[in-house]
Design a protein around this motif. Structure first.
Motif, mmCIF file in Angstrom:
data_model
loop_
_atom_site.group_PDB
_atom_site.id
_atom_site.type_symbol
_atom_site.label_atom_id
_atom_site.label_comp_id
_atom_site.label_asym_id
_atom_site.label_seq_id
_atom_site.Cartn_x
_atom_site.Cartn_y
_atom_site.Cartn_z
ATOM 1 N N PRO A 1 0.847 -1.203 0.000
ATOM 2 C CA PRO A 1 0.000 0.000 0.000
ATOM 3 C C PRO A 1 0.880 1.251 0.000
ATOM 4 C CG PRO A 1 -0.607 -1.493 1.788
ATOM 5 C CD PRO A 1 0.650 -2.022 1.197
ATOM 6 N N LEU A 2 0.339 2.350 -0.510
ATOM 7 C CA LEU A 2 1.135 3.574 -0.597
ATOM 8 C C LEU A 2 1.535 4.099 0.781
ATOM 9 C CD1 LEU A 2 -0.701 5.242 -3.569
ATOM 10 C CD2 LEU A 2 1.678 4.514 -3.524
ATOM 11 N N THR A 3 0.719 3.791 1.798
ATOM 12 C CA THR A 3 1.120 4.163 3.153
ATOM 13 C C THR A 3 2.495 3.599 3.466
ATOM 14 O OG1 THR A 3 -1.178 4.079 3.829
ATOM 15 C CG2 THR A 3 0.465 4.003 5.575
ATOM 16 N N ILE A 4 2.675 2.326 3.124
ATOM 17 C CA ILE A 4 3.945 1.676 3.432
ATOM 18 C C ILE A 4 5.059 2.301 2.603
ATOM 19 C CG2 ILE A 4 5.158 -0.529 3.452
ATOM 20 C CD1 ILE A 4 2.974 -0.226 5.536
ATOM 21 N N TRP A 5 4.758 2.608 1.347
ATOM 22 C CA TRP A 5 5.765 3.303 0.536
ATOM 23 C C TRP A 5 6.143 4.626 1.173
ATOM 24 C CZ3 TRP A 5 9.172 1.856 -2.751
ATOM 25 C CH2 TRP A 5 8.947 0.739 -3.564
ATOM 26 N N GLY A 6 5.143 5.357 1.638
ATOM 27 C CA GLY A 6 5.424 6.640 2.282
ATOM 28 C C GLY A 6 6.301 6.459 3.508
ATOM 29 N N LEU B 1 5.454 14.869 5.528
ATOM 30 C CA LEU B 1 4.410 14.925 4.522
ATOM 31 C C LEU B 1 4.184 13.580 3.829
ATOM 32 C CD1 LEU B 1 2.501 16.837 3.106
ATOM 33 C CD2 LEU B 1 4.269 17.296 1.444
ATOM 34 N N LEU B 2 5.274 12.885 3.462
ATOM 35 C CA LEU B 2 5.124 11.672 2.659
ATOM 36 C C LEU B 2 4.243 10.610 3.314
ATOM 37 C CD1 LEU B 2 8.692 11.282 1.125
ATOM 38 C CD2 LEU B 2 6.613 12.027 -0.002
ATOM 39 N N PRO B 3 4.416 10.316 4.630
ATOM 40 C CA PRO B 3 3.527 9.295 5.190
ATOM 41 C C PRO B 3 2.064 9.708 5.091
ATOM 42 C CG PRO B 3 5.363 9.729 6.674
ATOM 43 C CD PRO B 3 5.398 10.783 5.619
ATOM 44 N N ALA B 4 1.802 11.011 5.288
ATOM 45 C CA ALA B 4 0.412 11.465 5.186
ATOM 46 C C ALA B 4 -0.087 11.308 3.759
ATOM 47 C CB ALA B 4 0.308 12.918 5.641
ATOM 48 N N MET B 5 0.777 11.595 2.775
ATOM 49 C CA MET B 5 0.380 11.395 1.385
ATOM 50 C C MET B 5 -0.004 9.944 1.148
ATOM 51 S SD MET B 5 3.245 13.434 -0.747
ATOM 52 C CE MET B 5 2.966 15.105 -1.309
ATOM 53 N N GLY B 6 0.810 9.036 1.686
ATOM 54 C CA GLY B 6 0.517 7.622 1.519
ATOM 55 C C GLY B 6 -0.794 7.243 2.175
ATOM 56 N N SER C 1 -3.749 8.458 0.262
ATOM 57 C CA SER C 1 -4.002 7.664 -0.935
ATOM 58 C C SER C 1 -4.790 6.412 -0.594
ATOM 59 C CB SER C 1 -2.670 7.265 -1.594
ATOM 60 O OG SER C 1 -1.875 8.399 -1.798
ATOM 61 N N ASP C 2 -4.384 5.738 0.486
ATOM 62 C CA ASP C 2 -5.089 4.519 0.892
ATOM 63 C C ASP C 2 -6.533 4.806 1.284
ATOM 64 O OD1 ASP C 2 -2.995 2.959 0.397
ATOM 65 O OD2 ASP C 2 -2.625 2.299 2.444
ATOM 66 N N MET C 3 -6.686 5.866 2.091
ATOM 67 C CA MET C 3 -8.040 6.168 2.579
ATOM 68 C C MET C 3 -8.943 6.596 1.431
ATOM 69 S SD MET C 3 -7.422 8.119 6.167
ATOM 70 C CE MET C 3 -6.047 9.145 5.769
#
Lengths: 608, 273
Positions: free
Chosen positions: A221-226, A300-305, A308-310
């Protein structure tokens, strides 16, 4: 090893029995369970959010109602001075507001709270790779909190700004707070750094080594990428800040080695003896921003991830352009290392650097723009339900657009000459850090709360909290763009002695009132959080009907997370897949028979 | 309720744009027009970026508002199943890249003129050395008719918080600080430069309109940061020279000799050195 042990425990004993072996202290206080640590981080940072917010309201009060007695605390703090604060107290307020918000709220709430809670769950691991290190990363926050807290007690607190530029921060005579308070501040900074570093090493190792079978990198998931990219950023940038912090400590401490990394010769500060040195204060700015600019992306990046998931789960649609989303995050992180100089356009560094840093800074708007387009693309053609999570995610997107666009003004060096260190920059970074990140976090709290506590949060309270925060936030920060254009400098205790600013007083009063509304709205969040923890309606494993692995675990997951070892068959965003007709989600763990074994079906037409 | 939220996310960008539209009329805008040559170019660049950014802001918010409204109308709809579009990704990468690169390159020239010494105007008048300290601006002019030297000279003329410069010709100040960082900020001239301990930084500007302009500090320099208030007085060249003469005479005044005599003595001494 750890994964096997976890699977073993989960398979043979069940999680309840496993947890039973632990004493209360080991289970809830000095726990090595990533979920408990994540929740510890979350609750600590939410309390710190209120502290930082109170400091911000102090700042706002002084600007709008200069030298008037602060409501509630004024008489108590400044009774001897007739309720009037001092200018050095004001500098302390904004210094500590930024310090608390950046180092004790935003960074730990993303990496510490959500990183900890989500990483093992979303990649299908039973815990972090180094559980004890993980526990220490939380408990190293406390020396930092204590150091920052103690710094208030010495000479009224550190007052050199959160950037602590030497010479102001290096020499005790330079400012009332540059004595012991500044030393405590630097020690606090070091402890926060240690805490983040422990987390970052752990996250990288966990994500690389402990993914469930089938969880390839491009099924994460993008969260993990973030979180992953953030951990890399932390690991490479943080040592520079820590080193710089120690260099500054060496310069400062009267009993230490009397180094002079940042102190030039012959400065006469506050009528003290001329300094002896040969240092260069610009060096600190370079070192500090070499960390602190990537830190903006860490914030910022973790929030972006997460958004995206949400967003994908809320509009029941695959994320638009999954790979471009990953690549753009990587591009932001990569470019993030070569843009720090844009904080220093007017600092007096070599002008050629101004051009280089301008180009790299303006180009970093590109991956940010790609992300925004992809979020809008994700919503496009989806089924939109306006619950609290969706609202906060949309707020994230629209606030991030504002924050990203206002950044272009300051990235352009000639324009920055004028708006540097005015309220324009204050507006800009609040739009990114509060408008984007914090609204993302609000969404994430509502979204993952059922997984944390097995109960839903209250929707009505959530929506009121969103509405008041959003209106309060924009009322407070949007006008600041205009203040910046009017040449209103930051960090002024009393701007009204300058005639060219006098007419902006009503606008500042409006900003302060909006900030108060926004501040008090946060009590709704806390109330909702506390109430729902015990009284919210209970939910099953997958209340959002989402695809990612954490929804495969029980709510709340026991020690070891999964009762059955998850195996991953597909990417995280297969919402509304034509492979299943009866529902609009298809979990990563769900096994579908091969195509030839299924009844034949036509793929749905794709949108243009 | 869903229409309320659609409206909500449509109204806020309209309010935002509206605020910017009425801002100049309400006085929430530049304190004055830019009264320096480079300042006018900076303003032009600002308006260029504002236009581009405004278009992008409106465009993205129309897209966002439309997708939200469209997506919320039918609660029973099934979302499109798409993982994205390669063509779209390429378009919305290349087009912004071109625009951003244009913005970056277009800015370079003004920055070069402002900061790169080889691009400074040739007929610069080195008018004074400005030394910032907590919490005031100390100004050192050379003795009337003399060039500014790096080190203080005997006949130098001093002033505090009051910088006089001739109008309509490029002038240069040598900016330094006695203690911590400060920043020399004249909003109406769009000039800002940090004063860096241990360094002397040349700052030039050409004022296009006589007047008195606020000088403030834009880099946190301690508890009294906010009150580092000075002024820049731009006046015709002969007025500027007369001001310097008067200041020099006042400085040389010993309380007994008439000012004019003291001034001529001071000049004589300088000539002998």
């Amino acid at each position: 090893m750890a994964a096997q042990a976890g699977a073993h425990a989960a398979g043979q004993h069940g999680h309840g029995e496993h947890a039973h072996e632990l004493s209360f202290v080991r289970k809830y206080i000095f726990s090595t369970d990533h979920k408990v640590i994540g929740i510890q981080f979350l609750i600590t940072t939410l309390l710190m959010l209120m502290v930082g917010g109170a400091l911000a309201l102090g700042v706002r009060w002084q600007i709008a109602y200069s030298w008037q007695t602060m409501p509630i605390v004024g008489k108590w703090l400044f009774g001897e001075q007739g309720g009037q604060i001092s200018p050095e107290f004001y500098t302390m307020l904004f210094t500590m507001h930024a310090t608390v918000m950046i180092f004790l709220v935003i960074i730990p709430i993303l990496a510490g709270a959500f990183g900890n809670f989500l990483i093992p769950l979303m990649i299908g691991a039973d815990d972090m790779a180094f559980p004890t290190l993980n526990m220490l990363s939380y408990w190293f926050m406390w020396p930092a909190i204590i150091c920052f807290g103690l710094s208030f007690l010495f000479d009224g607190g550190p007052a050199a700004g959160w950037t602590s530029y030497p010479v102001l921060s290096a020499i005790a005579e330079a400012a009332p707070g540059s004595g012991m308070a500044q030393t405590m501040w630097l020690l606090g900074l070091t402890f926060v750094g240690v805490s983040s570093m422990m987390g970052s090493v752990n996250y990288m190792t966990t994500i690389i080594n402990m993914r469930a079978p089938g969880m390839t990198l491009f099924r994460m998931p993008l969260t993990i990428w973030g979180m992953f990219i953030t951990a890399i950023l932390q690991a490479f940038a943080l040592p520079v800040l820590t080193a710089a912090g120690f260099m500054l400590l060496f310069d400062r401490l009267p009993f230490s080695i009397h180094s002079c990394f940042f102190i030039p010769n012959d400065l006469i500060i506050n009528n003290a003896e001329p300094t002896v040195g040969g240092g260069q204060p610009l060096l600190w700015q370079h070192l500090f921003w070499f960390y602190s600019h990537p830190a903006v992306y860490i914030m910022l990046l973790p929030a972006m991830g997460m958004v995206s998931d949400m967003l994908a789960a809320m509009v029941r649609k695959p994320i638009f352009g999954y790979r471009p989303m990953v690549y753009s995050m990587a591009a932001i992180a990569g470019l993030g290392f070569i843009v720090w100089g844009h904080h220093m356009f007017t600092s007096g560094m070599n002008p050629a650097l101004g051009m280089t840093f301008m180009t790299s800074t303006i180009m970093i708007a590109l991956p940010s723009a790609v992300k925004v387009f992809n979020w809008i693309g994700t919503i496009w053609g989806g089924k939109v339900r306006f619950n609290t999570v969706t609202l906060n995610c949309i707020a994230f997107v629209t606030m991030f657009i504002v924050g990203g666009l206002s950044g272009i003004f300051m990235a352009a060096v000639p324009v920055d000459i004028y708006i540097h260190d005015t309220y324009f920059i204050v507006a800009h970074f609040h739009y990114v850090l509060f408008g984007a990140t914090l609204f993302g976090v609000f969404g994430a709290i509502h979204y993952w709360f059922p997984k944390m506590f097995g109960r839903m949060m209250n929707e009505t309270l959530g929506k009121w909290h969103f509405l008041l925060s959003f209106i309060g936030f924009n009322g407070a920060f949007f006008p600041m763009h205009l203040l910046g254009i009017a040449g209103f400098p930051r960090r002024y205790a009393e701007p009204w002695i300058h005639p060219y600013l006098e007419h902006l007083l009503p606008m500042n009063r409006f900003i302060t009132i909006s900030a108060i509304v926004m501040g008090f709205a946060q009590f709704l969040l806390l109330a909702n959080f506390a109430y729902s923890m015990f009284r919210g309606p209970k939910v099953g494993r997958n209340p959002w009907k989402a695809n990612t692995l954490e929804w495969f675990a029980p709510s709340p997951p026991g020690h070891g997370n999964f009762d059955v070892q998850p195996v991953v068959f597909r990417g995280p965003y297969e919402y509304s897949s034509p492979l299943v007709k009866d529902r609009d989600y298809l979990m990563q763990t769900e096994y579908l028979p091969r195509r030839e074994e299924r009844p034949t079906e036509q793929p749905q037409p794709q949108p243009a | 309720m869903r229409n309320f939220w659609c409206l909500f996310f449509t109204v806020w960008p309209i309010v935002a744009v509206g605020t910017f539209v009425i801002a100049p009329a309400m006085g929430w805008w530049f304190p004055t027009d830019a009264y320096s040559t480079l300042g006018q170019q900076i303003d032009d660049l600002f308006y260029l970026i504002l236009t581009i950014v405004g278009v992008v802001f409106i465009g993205t918010h129309i897209a966002l508002g439309y997708t939200l409204w469209k997506g919320s109308q039918d609660p029973n709809r099934r979302s499109w199943f798409t993982h994205g579009s390669h063509t779209l990704e390429v378009i919305w990468t290349i087009v912004p890249a071109g625009i951003l690169l244009f913005i970056a390159l277009y800015q370079m020239d003004v920055w070069r003129m402002y900061r790169v010494q080889s691009a400074f105007p040739e007929d610069l008048l080195e008018v004074a050395e400005v030394t910032a300290r907590q919490f005031e601006w100390r100004i050192r002019y050379p003795a009337p008719g003399r060039p500014l030297q790096l080190k203080p000279q005997k006949g130098d003329v001093y002033a505090v918080n009051d910088l006089h410069v001739p109008v309509n010709r490029p002038v240069l100040i040598q900016l330094r600080t006695m203690d911590v960082q400060h920043s020399f900020f004249v909003p109406s001239l769009r000039v800002k430069q940090d004063a860096l301990p241990g360094q002397v930084i040349p700052v030039w500007f050409e004022v296009t309109k006589p007047g008195i302009y606020d000088l403030t500090c834009a880099e946190l320099c301690g508890w009294g940061h906010y009150k580092m208030r000075g002024r820049v007085v731009a006046e015709a060249e002969e007025d500027f020279r007369a001001y310097l003469q008067r200041l020099a005479a006042e400085q040389a005044y010993d309380g007994v000799t008439p000012i004019e005599t003291a001034l001529s003595h001071a000049e004589k001494r300088q000539n002998e050195e």
